[in-house]
Design an enzyme around this catalytic site. Structure first.
Site, mmCIF file in Angstrom:
data_model
loop_
_atom_site.group_PDB
_atom_site.id
_atom_site.type_symbol
_atom_site.label_atom_id
_atom_site.label_comp_id
_atom_site.label_asym_id
_atom_site.label_seq_id
_atom_site.Cartn_x
_atom_site.Cartn_y
_atom_site.Cartn_z
ATOM 1 N N ILE A 118 65.368 73.841 34.541
ATOM 2 C CA ILE A 118 64.048 72.352 34.903
ATOM 3 C C ILE A 118 62.917 73.452 34.586
ATOM 4 O O ILE A 118 63.268 74.379 35.244
ATOM 5 C CB ILE A 118 64.344 71.767 35.658
ATOM 6 C CG1 ILE A 118 64.442 72.442 37.483
ATOM 7 C CG2 ILE A 118 65.631 70.919 35.859
ATOM 8 C CD1 ILE A 118 64.660 71.095 38.795
ATOM 9 N N CYS A 119 61.693 72.511 34.191
ATOM 10 C CA CYS A 119 60.611 72.732 34.297
ATOM 11 C C CYS A 119 60.053 72.386 35.926
ATOM 12 O O CYS A 119 60.134 71.364 36.003
ATOM 13 C CB CYS A 119 60.289 72.443 33.073
ATOM 14 S SG CYS A 119 58.016 72.806 33.123
#
Length: 168
Positions: A118-119
């Site tokens: 995930i960013c």
């Protein structure tokens, strides 16, 4: 600037003291003890969430504490969406935050890197950098993964990218 919700979450998770990563074998064991204690106390946070019906993750690690895996879930319209979660502790930890991955969502959102990571670069990583070595795994889950799930999962559901799976 940290908002009130983040402050409240932060106050429920103990800050860590020991600055050590997997390369510092002797001190790493002490850091791991701190991590587990923070997760347990965060589980008091989670325990409070359980009592209110809003607990959202389970984690375990390998013997060395370098690979973590488990489940996380998000409630949307009274339906529970469950995902596998995994991450490795970087060798430069705690200077570098773990990269949390939800492999089954790989490629389903622009706010994700290859492998389902995930960013967290815009919001969480600057907060982590300002709080080395005080932040740990519990902080990554509560201040990194939780807000990501809250934003991305409803959007993915609305777009029809993910669908509810009845686990009964």
């Amino acid at each position: 600037m940290v908002d009130d919700s983040t402050r409240k979450t932060l106050s429920s998770i103990p800050l860590l003291q020991i600055r050590a990563g997997p390369r510092e074998k002797d001190i790493w064991v002490q850091r791991l003890k701190e991590e587990y204690q923070a997760l347990i106390k965060a589980c008091t946070y989670v325990e409070n969430n359980k009592q209110s019906g809003s607990d959202w993750f389970r984690l375990e690690s390998n013997k060395e504490g370098t690979k973590w895996f488990g489940k996380c879930w998000y409630m949307h319209n009274l339906l529970k969406y469950e995902f596998d979660v995994e991450f490795d502790i970087p060798v430069t930890y705690p200077t570098t935050a773990p990269e949390i991955a939800l492999p089954e969502l790989d490629g389903k959102t622009a706010k994700m890197y290859r492998g389902g990571k995930i960013c967290l670069t815009d919001h969480f990583k600057p907060l982590w950098a300002r709080n080395v070595p005080k932040f740990g795994i519990a902080h990554a889950m509560a201040l990194g993964l939780a807000p990501w799930l809250a934003v991305e999962v409803p959007d993915l559901i609305e777009k029809g990218v993910i669908a509810y799976k009845d686990n009964c």
